[in-house]
Design a protein around this motif. Structure first.
Motif, short mmCIF file in Angstrom:
data_model
loop_
_atom_site.label_atom_id
_atom_site.label_comp_id
_atom_site.label_asym_id
_atom_site.label_seq_id
_atom_site.Cartn_x
_atom_site.Cartn_y
_atom_site.Cartn_z
N ASP A 20 0.79 -1.10 0.37
CA ASP A 20 -0.02 -0.24 0.08
C ASP A 20 1.00 1.15 -0.20
O ASP A 20 1.01 2.26 -0.87
CB ASP A 20 -1.28 0.53 1.41
N GLN A 21 2.12 1.07 1.21
CA GLN A 21 2.89 1.96 0.62
C GLN A 21 3.93 2.91 -0.98
O GLN A 21 3.83 3.69 -0.74
CB GLN A 21 4.06 2.41 1.63
N TRP A 23 2.03 1.67 -3.31
CA TRP A 23 1.01 2.43 -4.20
C TRP A 23 0.61 3.88 -4.38
O TRP A 23 0.90 4.65 -5.20
CB TRP A 23 0.20 1.42 -3.80
N ARG A 24 0.69 4.02 -2.61
CA ARG A 24 0.82 5.32 -2.64
C ARG A 24 2.28 6.71 -3.03
O ARG A 24 1.78 7.61 -3.85
CB ARG A 24 0.44 5.80 -0.85
N GLN A 25 2.60 5.83 -2.67
CA GLN A 25 4.19 6.92 -3.55
C GLN A 25 4.33 7.06 -5.11
O GLN A 25 4.66 8.42 -5.45
CB GLN A 25 5.45 6.50 -2.63
N GLU A 28 1.78 9.14 -6.14
CA GLU A 28 2.34 10.61 -5.86
C GLU A 28 2.93 11.14 -6.74
O GLU A 28 3.42 12.26 -7.43
CB GLU A 28 2.60 11.07 -4.59
N ILE A 35 -6.23 6.72 -5.42
CA ILE A 35 -4.94 5.88 -5.55
C ILE A 35 -5.67 4.93 -5.05
O ILE A 35 -5.95 3.74 -4.69
CB ILE A 35 -3.69 5.94 -5.69
N GLU A 36 -6.69 5.10 -3.50
CA GLU A 36 -6.82 4.48 -2.11
C GLU A 36 -8.56 3.45 -2.81
O GLU A 36 -7.73 2.65 -2.40
CB GLU A 36 -7.74 5.60 -1.36
#
Length: 214
Positions: A20-21, A23-25, A28, A35-36
């Motif tokens: 998850d981290q 994907w978020r990075q 961004e 993205i959530e």
């Protein structure tokens, strides 16, 4: 014969949070939002289904570039080793001692799967390893669990599955396995509880639960 099939991410390894981290990075860095919804929608899907979901929701984003950057970030975050879930080795050791037939059924690709297992020295615990590209339809379709049972030569209705995500639970339940849920990032709601035979908080509790079947 006693048979059991494990999911990998979120069950054996605490990699869902890392994923998850990443994907978020990556999102961004590539400057796109929402993205959530993709993180939750793609949880448990194989690579082909993940790409289809992603491209349908983000038609203006280069999926291959996103996938590559996500892969790089994951590698950086896991550079110090795989985060193994508490109780994983104890449960796998016990299953081997009790002569259970054990398979892995993961939506993750084979290269990454084998890297993770080898890093954690888990490869030899599994009689069969089924990965995402070995099936046409990923979770929540039952194909991967049916294939796992076939390779184990075990009847699905007599085989246990250990899962954490809704897509995985739906897959195993649709294949008629006896599903044990060990929640990771998603808590069990009424719908999920109706598809499983038990909810256990850890792999150590799974061991205690399975001892009655030994």
């Amino acid at each position: 014969m006693k048979a059991i099939v494990f999911d990998m991410d979120g069950i054996l390894f605490d990699t869902e949070r890392v994923s998850d981290q990443a994907w978020r990075q990556a999102a961004e860095e590539m400057q796109f939002a929402d993205i959530e919804a993709a993180i939750e929608g793609c949880r448990g899907l194989n690579r082909a289904d993940t790409r289809a979901f992603f491209e349908s929701h983000f038609p203006n984003v280069d999926y291959l570039a996103f996938h590559q950057r996500n892969h790089e970030i994951m590698a950086e975050l896991l550079a110090d080793g795989m985060p193994v879930k508490p109780g994983a080795y104890a449960l796998l050791d016990w299953l081997r001692e009790q002569e259970w037939r054990v398979a892995l059924a993961t939506s993750t690709g084979r290269e990454s799967t084998m890297h993770h297992l080898e890093s954690a020295k888990m490869t030899d615990y599994f009689d069969q390893i089924i990965t995402g590209e070995q099936v046409e339809h990923g979770k929540p379709d039952p194909e991967i669990y049916l294939k796992a049972c076939q390779t184990l030569e075990a009847a699905p209705e007599q085989t246990f599955a250990v899962e954490d995500s809704p897509n995985g639970i739906q897959s195993a339940a649709a294949a008629n396995l006896r599903v044990i849920m060990v929640p990771d990032l998603i808590r069990p709601n009424l719908e999920l509880r109706q598809k499983v035979i038990t909810v256990q908080s850890s792999l150590l509790e799974v061991k205690t639960f399975l001892e009655k079947f030994a």
